[in-house]
Motif scaffolding. Structure first.
Motif, PDB file in Angstrom:
ATOM      1  N   ASP A  10       1.034  -1.211   0.046  1.00  0.00           N
ATOM      2  CA  ASP A  10       0.061   0.074  -0.068  1.00  0.00           C
ATOM      3  C   ASP A  10       0.811   1.241  -0.132  1.00  0.00           C
ATOM      4  OD1 ASP A  10      -2.476  -1.282  -0.089  1.00  0.00           O
ATOM      5  OD2 ASP A  10      -2.735  -1.164   2.170  1.00  0.00           O
ATOM      6  N   GLU A  11       2.061   1.238   0.599  1.00  0.00           N
ATOM      7  CA  GLU A  11       2.810   2.383   0.773  1.00  0.00           C
ATOM      8  C   GLU A  11       3.265   3.024  -0.617  1.00  0.00           C
ATOM      9  OE1 GLU A  11       3.471   4.194   3.487  1.00  0.00           O
ATOM     10  OE2 GLU A  11       1.800   2.859   4.326  1.00  0.00           O
ATOM     11  N   ASP A  12       3.468   1.902  -1.805  1.00  0.00           N
ATOM     12  CA  ASP A  12       4.116   2.388  -2.820  1.00  0.00           C
ATOM     13  C   ASP A  12       2.844   2.811  -3.882  1.00  0.00           C
ATOM     14  OD1 ASP A  12       6.552   1.221  -2.425  1.00  0.00           O
ATOM     15  OD2 ASP A  12       5.561  -0.669  -2.374  1.00  0.00           O
ATOM     16  N   TYR A  13       1.717   3.146  -3.509  1.00  0.00           N
ATOM     17  CA  TYR A  13       0.643   3.281  -4.446  1.00  0.00           C
ATOM     18  C   TYR A  13      -0.025   4.876  -4.021  1.00  0.00           C
ATOM     19  CZ  TYR A  13       0.695  -1.366  -6.270  1.00  0.00           C
ATOM     20  OH  TYR A  13       0.987  -2.390  -7.059  1.00  0.00           O
ATOM     21  N   VAL A  14      -0.499   5.530  -4.994  1.00  0.00           N
ATOM     22  CA  VAL A  14      -1.219   6.510  -4.651  1.00  0.00           C
ATOM     23  C   VAL A  14      -2.470   6.755  -5.413  1.00  0.00           C
ATOM     24  CG1 VAL A  14      -0.133   7.789  -6.542  1.00  0.00           C
ATOM     25  CG2 VAL A  14      -1.163   9.244  -4.418  1.00  0.00           C
ATOM     26  N   PRO A  15      -3.789   7.201  -4.937  1.00  0.00           N
ATOM     27  CA  PRO A  15      -5.048   7.097  -5.636  1.00  0.00           C
ATOM     28  C   PRO A  15      -5.084   8.032  -6.412  1.00  0.00           C
ATOM     29  CG  PRO A  15      -5.379   7.626  -3.311  1.00  0.00           C
ATOM     30  CD  PRO A  15      -3.868   7.359  -3.456  1.00  0.00           C
ATOM     31  N   CYS A  16      -5.340   7.906  -7.748  1.00  0.00           N
ATOM     32  CA  CYS A  16      -5.568   8.894  -8.828  1.00  0.00           C
ATOM     33  C   CYS A  16      -6.728   8.963  -9.589  1.00  0.00           C
ATOM     34  CB  CYS A  16      -4.217   8.767  -9.728  1.00  0.00           C
ATOM     35  SG  CYS A  16      -2.715   9.340  -8.978  1.00  0.00           S
ATOM     36  N   GLN A  26     -12.978   6.233 -13.050  1.00  0.00           N
ATOM     37  CA  GLN A  26     -12.852   5.776 -11.508  1.00  0.00           C
ATOM     38  C   GLN A  26     -11.545   6.167 -11.097  1.00  0.00           C
ATOM     39  OE1 GLN A  26     -13.528   1.670 -11.275  1.00  0.00           O
ATOM     40  NE2 GLN A  26     -15.402   1.767 -12.114  1.00  0.00           N
ATOM     41  N   VAL A  27     -11.729   6.150  -9.583  1.00  0.00           N
ATOM     42  CA  VAL A  27     -10.185   6.352  -8.898  1.00  0.00           C
ATOM     43  C   VAL A  27      -9.350   4.817  -8.979  1.00  0.00           C
ATOM     44  CG1 VAL A  27      -8.972   7.144  -6.726  1.00  0.00           C
ATOM     45  CG2 VAL A  27     -11.293   8.284  -7.611  1.00  0.00           C
ATOM     46  N   HIS A  28      -8.064   5.167  -9.426  1.00  0.00           N
ATOM     47  CA  HIS A  28      -7.394   3.652  -9.233  1.00  0.00           C
ATOM     48  C   HIS A  28      -6.019   3.981  -8.584  1.00  0.00           C
ATOM     49  CE1 HIS A  28      -9.388   1.321 -12.192  1.00  0.00           C
ATOM     50  NE2 HIS A  28      -9.910   2.378 -12.801  1.00  0.00           N
ATOM     51  N   ASP A  29      -5.363   2.996  -8.003  1.00  0.00           N
ATOM     52  CA  ASP A  29      -4.286   2.972  -7.295  1.00  0.00           C
ATOM     53  C   ASP A  29      -3.221   2.977  -8.479  1.00  0.00           C
ATOM     54  OD1 ASP A  29      -5.471   3.373  -4.962  1.00  0.00           O
ATOM     55  OD2 ASP A  29      -5.072   1.263  -4.286  1.00  0.00           O
ATOM     56  N   LEU A  30      -2.120   4.028  -8.452  1.00  0.00           N
ATOM     57  CA  LEU A  30      -1.000   3.842  -9.493  1.00  0.00           C
ATOM     58  C   LEU A  30       0.229   3.905  -8.598  1.00  0.00           C
ATOM     59  CD1 LEU A  30      -2.443   6.581 -12.051  1.00  0.00           C
ATOM     60  CD2 LEU A  30      -2.634   4.078 -12.007  1.00  0.00           C
ATOM     61  N   LEU A  31       1.328   3.374  -9.181  1.00  0.00           N
ATOM     62  CA  LEU A  31       2.634   3.319  -8.403  1.00  0.00           C
ATOM     63  C   LEU A  31       3.093   4.916  -8.183  1.00  0.00           C
ATOM     64  CD1 LEU A  31       4.453   0.318  -9.942  1.00  0.00           C
ATOM     65  CD2 LEU A  31       3.617   0.658  -7.574  1.00  0.00           C
ATOM     66  N   LYS A  32       3.442   5.217  -7.200  1.00  0.00           N
ATOM     67  CA  LYS A  32       4.015   6.415  -6.794  1.00  0.00           C
ATOM     68  C   LYS A  32       5.076   6.935  -7.752  1.00  0.00           C
ATOM     69  CE  LYS A  32       2.586   6.676  -2.151  1.00  0.00           C
ATOM     70  NZ  LYS A  32       3.175   7.040  -0.661  1.00  0.00           N
ATOM     71  N   ALA A  33       5.926   5.672  -7.822  1.00  0.00           N
ATOM     72  CA  ALA A  33       7.290   6.089  -8.698  1.00  0.00           C
ATOM     73  C   ALA A  33       6.926   6.391 -10.140  1.00  0.00           C
ATOM     74  CB  ALA A  33       8.354   4.730  -8.600  1.00  0.00           C
ATOM     75  N   PRO A  45      -2.873   0.443 -13.747  1.00  0.00           N
ATOM     76  CA  PRO A  45      -3.472   0.484 -12.247  1.00  0.00           C
ATOM     77  C   PRO A  45      -3.133  -0.682 -11.552  1.00  0.00           C
ATOM     78  CG  PRO A  45      -5.065   0.200 -14.162  1.00  0.00           C
ATOM     79  CD  PRO A  45      -3.595   0.122 -14.684  1.00  0.00           C
ATOM     80  N   ARG A  46      -3.271  -0.623 -10.187  1.00  0.00           N
ATOM     81  CA  ARG A  46      -3.254  -1.687  -9.283  1.00  0.00           C
ATOM     82  C   ARG A  46      -3.782  -2.929  -9.540  1.00  0.00           C
ATOM     83  NH1 ARG A  46      -3.438  -0.938  -2.806  1.00  0.00           N
ATOM     84  NH2 ARG A  46      -2.132  -2.797  -2.198  1.00  0.00           N
ATOM     85  N   CYS A  47      -5.150  -2.700  -9.922  1.00  0.00           N
ATOM     86  CA  CYS A  47      -6.282  -3.928 -10.263  1.00  0.00           C
ATOM     87  C   CYS A  47      -6.002  -4.612 -11.302  1.00  0.00           C
ATOM     88  CB  CYS A  47      -7.868  -3.227 -10.069  1.00  0.00           C
ATOM     89  SG  CYS A  47      -7.798  -1.960 -11.495  1.00  0.00           S
ATOM     90  N   GLN A  48      -5.077  -4.034 -12.220  1.00  0.00           N
ATOM     91  CA  GLN A  48      -4.769  -4.655 -13.403  1.00  0.00           C
ATOM     92  C   GLN A  48      -3.396  -5.509 -13.669  1.00  0.00           C
ATOM     93  OE1 GLN A  48      -6.581  -5.129 -16.640  1.00  0.00           O
ATOM     94  NE2 GLN A  48      -8.294  -4.607 -14.911  1.00  0.00           N
ATOM     95  N   GLU A  49      -2.703  -5.114 -12.417  1.00  0.00           N
ATOM     96  CA  GLU A  49      -1.262  -5.893 -12.457  1.00  0.00           C
ATOM     97  C   GLU A  49      -1.194  -7.249 -12.403  1.00  0.00           C
ATOM     98  OE1 GLU A  49       0.704  -3.868  -9.139  1.00  0.00           O
ATOM     99  OE2 GLU A  49       1.122  -2.235 -10.157  1.00  0.00           O
ATOM    100  N   GLY A  50      -2.030  -7.833 -12.052  1.00  0.00           N
ATOM    101  CA  GLY A  50      -2.173  -9.438 -12.207  1.00  0.00           C
ATOM    102  C   GLY A  50      -2.728  -9.948 -13.547  1.00  0.00           C
ATOM    103  N   ALA A  51      -3.053  -9.226 -14.196  1.00  0.00           N
ATOM    104  CA  ALA A  51      -3.924  -9.448 -15.465  1.00  0.00           C
ATOM    105  C   ALA A  51      -2.770  -9.992 -16.614  1.00  0.00           C
ATOM    106  CB  ALA A  51      -4.758  -8.505 -16.068  1.00  0.00           C
ATOM    107  N   ALA A  52      -3.216 -10.688 -17.585  1.00  0.00           N
ATOM    108  CA  ALA A  52      -2.416 -11.295 -18.586  1.00  0.00           C
ATOM    109  C   ALA A  52      -2.345 -10.158 -19.499  1.00  0.00           C
ATOM    110  CB  ALA A  52      -2.858 -12.501 -19.235  1.00  0.00           C
ATOM    111  N   GLU A  53      -3.161  -9.377 -19.749  1.00  0.00           N
ATOM    112  CA  GLU A  53      -3.097  -8.282 -20.964  1.00  0.00           C
ATOM    113  C   GLU A  53      -3.890  -6.895 -19.940  1.00  0.00           C
ATOM    114  OE1 GLU A  53      -4.727  -8.871 -24.824  1.00  0.00           O
ATOM    115  OE2 GLU A  53      -3.674 -11.004 -24.705  1.00  0.00           O
ATOM    116  N   PRO A  54      -2.920  -6.341 -19.113  1.00  0.00           N
ATOM    117  CA  PRO A  54      -3.527  -5.408 -18.335  1.00  0.00           C
ATOM    118  C   PRO A  54      -4.105  -4.138 -19.343  1.00  0.00           C
ATOM    119  CG  PRO A  54      -1.191  -5.068 -18.277  1.00  0.00           C
ATOM    120  CD  PRO A  54      -1.742  -6.575 -18.847  1.00  0.00           C
ATOM    121  N   ARG A  55      -5.246  -3.324 -18.908  1.00  0.00           N
ATOM    122  CA  ARG A  55      -5.688  -2.228 -19.623  1.00  0.00           C
ATOM    123  C   ARG A  55      -4.817  -1.108 -19.029  1.00  0.00           C
ATOM    124  NH1 ARG A  55     -11.879  -2.943 -18.418  1.00  0.00           N
ATOM    125  NH2 ARG A  55     -10.990  -3.889 -16.488  1.00  0.00           N
TER     126      ARG A  55
END
Length: 94
Positions: A10-16, A26-33, A45-55
């Motif tokens: 959680d510390e590595d993400y920021v909601p945008c 929508q508001v998604h978590d993105l990596l701060k870096a 976005p955080r919700c797509q990081e485990g996807a085979a083909e992330p949006r």
């Protein structure tokens, strides 16, 4: 030389806010870096990081402040509640 990112918390993400019709405005978590790096034009976005083909989210559609009725992505919120560690394949990071 760039380092590969293997695990995030959680510390590595920021909601945008994402003003993108594909991801529903929508508001998604993105990596701060990634947000701080001006050379990155597309975000995963955080919700797509485990996807085979992330949006991917284009940088030009990301806003720091969300409109009053903006809704947080259900998947990103679920990962926040669990303080989920997401492991990313090395190929998705520079």
């Amino acid at each position: 030389m760039t380092a590969a990112v293997i695990a995030m918390t959680d510390e590595d993400y920021v909601p945008c806010y994402c003003a993108d019709r594909i991801l529903g405005g929508q508001v998604h978590d993105l990596l701060k870096a990634d947000v701080a790096d001006d050379t990155i034009l597309w975000f995963i976005p955080r919700c797509q990081e485990g996807a085979a083909e992330p949006r991917l989210i284009p940088r030009m559609n990301v806003r720091a402040e969300a409109p009053p009725r903006a809704r947080t992505c259900d998947a990103c919120a679920s990962l926040q509640r669990r303080d989920q560690v997401v492991r990313c394949p090395l190929v998705w990071r520079r």
